[in-house]
Write an enzyme that holds these catalytic residues in place. Structure first.
Site, short mmCIF file in Angstrom:
data_model
loop_
_atom_site.label_atom_id
_atom_site.label_comp_id
_atom_site.label_asym_id
_atom_site.label_seq_id
_atom_site.Cartn_x
_atom_site.Cartn_y
_atom_site.Cartn_z
N HIS A 261 0.73 -1.25 0.21
CA HIS A 261 0.00 0.00 -0.04
C HIS A 261 0.91 1.36 0.06
O HIS A 261 0.51 2.44 -0.55
CB HIS A 261 -0.87 -0.07 1.23
N LYS A 359 0.09 -0.50 13.98
CA LYS A 359 -1.32 -0.89 14.76
C LYS A 359 -1.55 -0.42 15.95
O LYS A 359 -0.34 0.08 16.84
CB LYS A 359 -1.39 -2.68 14.90
C1 BG6 Z 1 -4.57 -4.88 4.96
C2 BG6 Z 1 -3.66 -5.22 6.04
O1 BG6 Z 1 -3.87 -5.16 3.69
O2 BG6 Z 1 -5.06 -3.41 5.09
C3 BG6 Z 1 -4.17 -5.28 7.32
O3 BG6 Z 1 -3.20 -6.54 5.63
C4 BG6 Z 1 -4.97 -3.73 7.54
O4 BG6 Z 1 -3.55 -5.38 8.21
C5 BG6 Z 1 -5.72 -3.37 6.27
O5 BG6 Z 1 -5.58 -3.77 8.75
C6 BG6 Z 1 -6.12 -2.02 6.50
O6 BG6 Z 1 -6.94 -1.77 5.22
P1 BG6 Z 1 -7.92 -0.31 5.44
O7 BG6 Z 1 -8.66 -0.26 4.06
O8 BG6 Z 1 -9.12 -0.54 6.56
O9 BG6 Z 1 -6.91 0.88 5.53
#
Ligand code: BG6
EC number: 1.1.1.49
Length: 507
Positions: A261, A359
């Site tokens: 990401h 986290k």
């Molecule tokens: C995922 C991760 O790709 O994205 C997770 O594996 C994380 O650990 C999640 O919680 C968060 O996604 P979003 O869309 O809620 O920001």
């Protein structure tokens, strides 16, 4: 040959993009991802009228289920997690196309059964034999499953049909394993039929980075090292690892989030203008950014990692990472990671990109902050401008999707006093329609065979190339630094910025 949907005129994107005849086979139907994201997104697409009337969904798992049991699982997932209201007539039509095939991934009979089911659905529901195979399963099984699809004739489309495979991260755990994974997929599906999901690319606000940069004239002239001091990309979560110990331990924050990401966000912020908004042109530009990314020489000074301790989240006392169920007391997995990346191009020379994720931080927020250099000269007294910080453009990916510009303005009054103010654009205020979930957009794109929002294997491998040295460095260091739940990470993260004379934003 690919199916062309007559309703979708590529010249006019304002027409609804509706998938043509097709279906999907979902591996990993009992997992969190399927229940919370994939199944609800399929229902939401159907509810929005974007799926073909005969759309069919086949679940495959090692369960002794009948079709109705599978339908019940999807029903519960939809009721709990779908974005749009539940409508009986939509559900009825959709669920008539549900089938379940029980079996292990290495079970030949089960895959023969799957092939028959896919053929029957074509006869009964007119799927046209077009199928997407969605692997919502641990990557250790990718090889077996795609091998089986090939063996049992499921990977090869007949004339005028398509077959596509959808894979979820983690795309490997380092460069070598990612290359192996990509080779496995390439051995069965041509590259145009492989869709790697990075769900951040499906978010409206992430796509808006490109709209903002390239559909306007006011940002691009200052989008370079002459004006930009540095960029901070933050993805903070207030949740802990929940029930995901099995996945998370040994993976950690950097592999889970930075490798995919955050490096994709960085690529979108830093890339040159693509010659068109198509998969190849985007890949070329993103790839150039990732290929020119360099880590500073001193990884001990330019990175930070941490592990959450007990503390507070949302007004409640929460346990530390090492006390989470399924986590070994000796685990050195990081739940917070921050790295500095330099993009070694003329445009970005000397402009560090700081990437952080964690986290159990203060709150859930994802944002990109482009922080500008100070004005070269201020014709005001220093007391008049003492509260002034640097101009910044903050792209809020979530929540409260939008953009904020921070700049100095005169405080009303008789003296010339200047202070920071914010100018805000909020999606909610400007557009009446709520944004779709990232998975709705991405699943629809898979069914349409539209690849711009999916990272290609070159990008995945380059991202590992950036991260591998950091992971090796951390592996030698032993334990991550502790931080209290509900704070903004370990002290070492603040020190890392302080060394560069900067501070993290408190989003
Ligand atoms: C995922 C991760 O790709 O994205 C997770 O594996 C994380 O650990 C999640 O919680 C968060 O996604 P979003 O869309 O809620 O920001």
């Amino acid at each position: 040959m690919t199916y062309t949907n007559p309703l979708r005129d590529p010249q006019d994107r304002r027409l609804p993009r509706i998938a043509g005849p097709c279906g999907m086979v979902l591996f990993g139907v009992t997992g969190d991802l399927s229940r919370k994201k994939v199944m609800p997104a399929i229902y939401d697409l159907a509810n929005r009228g974007l799926l073909p009337p005969g759309f069919s969904l086949v679940g495959f798992a090692r369960r002794d289920w009948a079709d109705q049991d599978f339908a019940q699982i999807v029903h519960d997932a939809v009721k709990e997690h779908a974005r749009t209201p539940f409508r009986e007539e939509v559900w009825k039509q959709l669920s008539e196309g549900f089938r379940f095939v029980p079996g292990n991934f290495d079970d030949d009979d089960a895959f023969d059964n799957l092939r028959r089911t896919v053929e029957e659905l074509d006869q009964l529901r007119g799927t046209g034999g077009n199928m997407a195979f969605y692997l919502a399963i641990p990557p250790a099984f990718f090889g077996t499953v795609v091998g089986q699809l090939k063996e049992h004739g499921l990977a090869d489309p007949g004339p005028d049909q398509w077959r596509r495979v959808v894979v979820e991260k983690p795309f490997g755990h380092d460069l070598k394993s990612a290359q192996e994974l990509n080779a496995t997929l390439a051995g069965v599906f041509p590259s145009g039929s492989v869709f790697r999901i990075d769900h951040y690319l499906g978010k409206e606000t992430v796509q808006n980075i490109l709209a903002m940069r390239f559909a306007n004239n006011m940002f691009e002239p200052i989008w370079n090292s002459n004006y930009v001091d540095h960029v901070q990309i933050t993805m903070a979560e207030d949740i802990g690892i929940g029930g995901r110990a099995g996945y998370y331990d040994g993976i950690g924050a950097a592999r889970d989030v930075i490798q995919n990401h955050l490096l994709q966000l960085m690529a979108l912020v830093a890339m040159e203008e693509p010659i068109a908004f198509d998969a190849e042109s985007l890949r070329i530009e993103k790839q150039k950014v990732l290929a020119s990314a360099k880590l500073p020489a001193r990884l001990d000074l330019s990175t930070a990692r941490g592990q959450y301790m007990p503390g507070w989240a949302g007004g409640e006392k929460v346990i530390g990472f090492l006390d989470e169920e399924g986590i070994k007391k000796t685990s050195t997995t990081e739940t917070f990671a921050a790295i500095t990346v330099n993009v070694d191009t003329r445009r970005w020379a000397g402009v560090p990109f700081y990437l952080r994720t964690g986290k159990r931080l203060g709150r859930r927020v994802t944002e990109v902050a482009v922080v500008f250099k100070k004005a070269p000269h201020l014709p005001f007294t220093s007391t008049a401008t003492e509260d002034l910080t640097q101009n910044a453009l903050v792209i809020r990916v979530q929540p409260d999707e939008g953009m904020t510009m921070r700049f100095g303005a005169k405080v009303p009054g008789t003296a010339m006093e200047i202070r920071d103010v914010n100018m805000d654009f909020a999606y909610g205020g400007s557009f009446t329609e709520a944004s779709a979930e990232a998975y709705e957009r991405l699943i629809l794109d898979v069914l349409l065979g539209d690849p711009p929002l999916f990272p290609r294997h070159e990008e995945v491998e380059l991202s590992w190339k950036i991260l591998d040295p950091v992971m090796e460095h951390w592996a030698k260091k032993g334990k991550p630094d502790p931080y209290d739940s509900g704070t903004w990470g370990p002290e070492s993260a603040d020190k890392m910025m302080a060394r560069d004379g900067r501070t993290w934003r408190r989003p």
